[in-house]
Design an enzyme around this catalytic site. Structure first.
Site, mmCIF file in Angstrom:
data_model
loop_
_atom_site.group_PDB
_atom_site.id
_atom_site.type_symbol
_atom_site.label_atom_id
_atom_site.label_comp_id
_atom_site.label_asym_id
_atom_site.label_seq_id
_atom_site.Cartn_x
_atom_site.Cartn_y
_atom_site.Cartn_z
ATOM 1 N N SER A 241 0.854 -1.186 0.000
ATOM 2 C CA SER A 241 0.000 0.000 0.000
ATOM 3 C C SER A 241 0.889 1.235 0.000
ATOM 4 C CB SER A 241 -0.907 0.012 1.235
ATOM 5 O OG SER A 241 -0.140 0.201 2.412
ATOM 6 N N LYS A 242 0.256 2.408 -0.058
ATOM 7 C CA LYS A 242 1.019 3.655 -0.164
ATOM 8 C C LYS A 242 1.905 3.915 1.039
ATOM 9 C CE LYS A 242 -1.930 6.043 -3.471
ATOM 10 N NZ LYS A 242 -2.737 7.236 -3.785
ATOM 11 N N ARG A 243 1.594 3.287 2.181
ATOM 12 C CA ARG A 243 2.437 3.515 3.351
ATOM 13 C C ARG A 243 3.841 2.918 3.158
ATOM 14 N NH1 ARG A 243 -0.655 -0.861 4.906
ATOM 15 N NH2 ARG A 243 0.501 -2.665 5.678
ATOM 16 N N GLY A 245 5.517 3.264 0.395
ATOM 17 C CA GLY A 245 6.244 4.068 -0.590
ATOM 18 C C GLY A 245 5.532 4.003 -1.932
#
Length: 466
Positions: A241-243, A245
């Protein structure tokens, strides 16, 4: 053996995810390594979420990654009439039927089943074997006649044999009451019509394979080879996920990774060929096989990506590297370099591409050829330019004026001045480095002099000496 045909079929509802990019790469490698075809289909049946901008982003991402496809891009939505035609053909063959059950009746059936203790009730339509003479004049859906007993076996090249009990599957709707086809039917019809022999996709589609295989059987079509690949997880082992990167392919171009490095890294993410880490496209096409894909989710590792990126930057010919670096400026939304900067960068590549892991690192090393006089100094460079150093540069300038502008001649001239002052070459190289680049850490001073040329090098030295 018939021609191998693979496909990549993304939904245009957003950017191209790195997981989707790897799926496309696996399909491309499998087809290209066997003189087959790699096709592209945009699954745009979800009209509310599908956008032309997302389609453009997908095409742009695949083009940057270097994955060329055969023929025109197919729009699934444009083929809706063909999908409906197949649903009606299934009706004619007796492998599908008209179901007039209302949503209220279906809900009532499920509630009654739950009351009997059935956790996941499968709707059994009363219209499955009804006499057409009893059909009401009312809206209906078309349902496929799924087998009620036995098992459906998915012979998957990655997951092995996957067995689904037919009693757990209902009679899937293939045509809605408004006459529009469902996605599960459209996928099968498109793959059959496009001649797809191998369906290589994420294992989140594994459950769909059983229903889709039933459509193939209902139409008497050959079932393709299934290969469901594990998803990509973050470094912590959790779903990417975006967490973690960057997750969109476009972000990796903007971070300055060359496309060849991304192909190499993504190929290696969940697939292996012995201990090979760094390899070329030709080697990847020759080696890639479905048997080499692991069943466990792959973990994203930015350090490995950076390492491979550095190796590819160093190994790429300057003429091939330059256009990709210039494209990086646009991807990263940086000001476009001037023509003189582009020319200077082309001359400088030989001296700056070693040990640069990304394009931003390479451009940082190439700062000396991208900047203009007067050269601004960083703190360390300014400290190296004491009065003694400036005097030596003043003495060195006329000697270099008459020197042959070749590396060994430049080196011997600078070494001669250093020796005359009882210094090592490094003591003179420091202030010379500052004069040429305004920095204390740069490529070799002699490489910089060759790149900048006689006039520019002497002008920068004179600026400092004065």
């Amino acid at each position: 053996m018939s021609e191998i045909v693979t496909r990549f079929a993304p939904s245009p509802t957003g950017y191209l995810h790195i997981g989707g990019a790897r799926t496309a790469l696996f399909n491309w490698l499998f087809a290209r390594g066997r003189d087959g075809k790699f096709l592209l289909r945009i699954e745009d049946t979800d009209r509310e979420r599908s956008t032309p901008e997302a389609t453009e982003a997908i095409l742009k991402g695949l083009t940057w990654l270097g994955l060329d496809w055969d023929g025109d891009v197919v729009s699934q939505f444009d083929r809706k009439d063909r999908h409906a035609e197949v649903a009606h053909e299934m009706l004619a063959r007796g492998t599908a039927y008209k179901c007039f059950s209302t949503q209220a009746e279906i809900e009532a059936f499920r509630e009654a089943e739950k009351a009997r203790g059935v956790s996941y009730p499968v709707f059994l339509s009363p219209w499955r074997d009804a006499d057409p003479a009893t059909y009401p004049d009312a809206p209906y859906v078309v349902r496929m006649k799924a087998p009620r007993e036995g098992q459906t076996v998915i012979d998957d090249k990655v997951q092995g044999k996957v067995v689904i009990q037919n009693a757990t599957l209902d009679d899937m709707i293939v045509l809605r009451s408004d006459g529009t086809p469902v996605y599960m039917l459209a996928v099968v019809v498109d793959d059959h019509d496009m001649g797809v022999t191998h369906v290589i996709r994420g294992d989140d589609h594994l459950n769909n394979a059983a229903r889709q295989q039933m459509v193939y059987d209902a139409m008497g079509w050959a079932v393709p080879v299934w290969a469901h690949i594990p998803l990509i997880h973050g470094p912590d082992g959790k779903k990417l996920s975006k967490r973690h990167g960057a997750v969109g392919l476009h972000e990796y171009q903007a971070l300055g990774y060359p496309a060849a490095a991304m192909r190499n890294y993504l190929a290696r993410l969940g697939w292996a060929h012995g201990d090979a880490e760094f390899f070329t496209d030709a080697e990847a096409k020759e080696w890639f096989s479905l048997e080499g894909i692991g069943r466990a989710p792959a973990r994203l590792d930015f350090k490995k990506l950076e390492n491979l990126s550095g190796q590819h930057i160093a190994a790429t010919a300057d003429a091939d590297l330059l256009p990709e670096i210039l494209a990086f400026f646009g991807a990263a939304k940086l000001p476009e370099p001037s023509q003189s900067q582009k020319d200077g960068l082309a001359r400088a590549l030989f001296s700056v591409k070693e040990r640069a892991k990304t394009f931003p690192e390479l451009l940082d090393k190439a700062h000396f050829v991208l900047t203009n006089r007067p050269i601004s100094m960083d703190e360390k460079a300014a400290k190296s330019l004491d009065p003694v150093s400036r005097r030596i540069l003043s003495e060195l300038t006329p000697q270099l004026q008459n020197a042959s502008w070749e590396r060994d001649k430049l080196e011997s001239t600078v070494a001669g001045v250093a020796e005359a002052h009882g210094m090592g070459l490094g003591k003179v190289a420091g202030p010379l480095r500052a004069a040429l680049a305004g920095r204390a850490v740069t490529p070799s001073v002699f490489d910089m002099m060759l790149v900048l040329g006689r006039d520019e090098s002497l002008a920068r030295m004179k600026d400092v000496a004065d």
